[in-house]
Design a protein around this motif. Structure first.
Motif, PDB file in Angstrom:
ATOM      1  N   THR A 196       0.596  -1.184  -0.211  1.00 54.98           N
ATOM      2  CA  THR A 196       0.015   0.019  -0.159  1.00 54.98           C
ATOM      3  C   THR A 196       0.901   1.398  -0.016  1.00 54.98           C
ATOM      4  O   THR A 196       0.644   2.085  -0.470  1.00 54.98           O
ATOM      5  N   LEU A 197       1.993   1.074   0.698  1.00 51.93           N
ATOM      6  CA  LEU A 197       2.705   2.371   0.957  1.00 51.93           C
ATOM      7  C   LEU A 197       3.515   2.609  -0.260  1.00 51.93           C
ATOM      8  O   LEU A 197       3.855   3.866  -0.786  1.00 51.93           O
ATOM      9  N   VAL A 198       3.856   1.640  -1.277  1.00 49.42           N
ATOM     10  CA  VAL A 198       5.127   1.684  -2.021  1.00 49.42           C
ATOM     11  C   VAL A 198       4.096   1.584  -3.473  1.00 49.42           C
ATOM     12  O   VAL A 198       3.629   0.719  -3.758  1.00 49.42           O
ATOM     13  N   PRO A 199       4.150   2.661  -4.169  1.00 49.87           N
ATOM     14  CA  PRO A 199       3.233   2.660  -5.372  1.00 49.87           C
ATOM     15  C   PRO A 199       3.768   1.729  -6.522  1.00 49.87           C
ATOM     16  O   PRO A 199       5.268   1.971  -6.305  1.00 49.87           O
ATOM     17  N   PRO A 200       2.896   1.166  -7.272  1.00 47.91           N
ATOM     18  CA  PRO A 200       3.764   0.126  -8.457  1.00 47.91           C
ATOM     19  C   PRO A 200       4.197   1.061  -9.226  1.00 47.91           C
ATOM     20  O   PRO A 200       3.954   2.274  -9.594  1.00 47.91           O
ATOM     21  N   PRO A 201       5.432   0.395  -9.843  1.00 50.17           N
ATOM     22  CA  PRO A 201       5.992   1.287 -10.988  1.00 50.17           C
ATOM     23  C   PRO A 201       4.976   1.838 -12.014  1.00 50.17           C
ATOM     24  O   PRO A 201       4.027   1.237 -12.507  1.00 50.17           O
ATOM     25  N   ALA A 202       5.824   2.864 -12.566  1.00 52.25           N
ATOM     26  CA  ALA A 202       5.044   3.749 -13.798  1.00 52.25           C
ATOM     27  C   ALA A 202       4.375   2.752 -14.856  1.00 52.25           C
ATOM     28  O   ALA A 202       3.171   2.504 -15.022  1.00 52.25           O
TER      29      ALA A 202
END
Lengths: 145, 145
Positions: free
Chosen positions: A138-144
DNA sequence: TATTGTTATACTCTATAACTATA
DNA sequence: TATAGTTATAGAGTATAACAATA
């Protein structure tokens, strides 16, 4: 918390840094028999995740610079785990694919790394470990891309 | 999980690394007005946590090498935030203490860093954030001394 | 002889800028 | 002109070895 001073070793930055160090100390030796590092395993995982990808796509997905990816692919190519070939239709791009040896190493080294992760999370109850990982996602956004 | 391949961006190592990067991107700018880095704030926190400590004790508590601590204390001393003096009774040791300016900076910068941590954890519910931090404390052993 | 602080050195990871080849 | 890969370079962060002062 605004008036009471926290210890440095309680800060989130300290905890995240040392969690990473501790996991690396488990993962490093676990991968040593396969002749690859944790970063190199991550590259193999990235390449197998989405089908034949260019170096730059792989770099974005891993969150590293494209100049960093050059060296990573160099090392994996020297070990015979991946192969580069120009992409047909746009020869500026290098398509990077796993070799048969690469797929085999990924299978076995990936299993060893997963075991290291389990060992790292062992101090937590299964439920707490699951929620810990879920919170990280949840804290780490998935890569672009 | 042993047979199914995980994506690289789902590995614990990736998540921990990028969580750290993301927190650093919040903390860095938050501390910039005070002229210190996150590492330097950690040193100030460490020094204030336990009373007058030698450089080596502070290094152990932070989990950095004593040769690394030399440079960190150098920088803080140049900024007038800490002062070194030989320990009476054992003049091999340097006792490092916060100056009045150091205590003031610690108070204000520590508050800014705490706000950055809250911002980092904002995507989680308060309960999830609390358990996340608690799990990290369980996973990361407290420093030796 | 052992310990603390220090310096010098090197190694890893990373990013920036400039070059090439392709488009 | 813009993009992909590459190279060279420099900056953090870290650790190891050796030295001086002190115990």
């Amino acid at each position: 918390m605004s008036s009471r001073l926290r210890e440095a070793t309680s800060s989130l930055a300290y905890l995240l840094k040392h969690a990473q160090l501790q996991l690396a100390e488990l993962t490093g030796p676990a991968l040593a028999p396969f002749g690859i590092t944790g970063r190199e395993l991550a590259v193999l995982l990235t390449l197998t995740g989405c089908e034949p990808a260019s170096q730059q796509q792989a770099a974005q997905r891993l969150g590293v610079d494209r100049t960093t990816m050059v060296g990573l692919v160099d090392a994996l190519e020297d070990k015979g785990l991946v192969a580069r070939r120009p992409q047909e239709g746009d020869r500026r791009r290098n398509v990077v694919e796993l070799t048969e040896a690469g797929r085999d190493t990924l299978r076995r080294a990936g299993s060893a790394a997963a075991e290291a992760e389990r060992q790292f999370l062992a101090p937590l109850s299964p439920a707490a470990a699951a929620q810990f990982t879920e919170s990280l996602r949840t804290l780490v956004p998935p890569p672009a891309t």
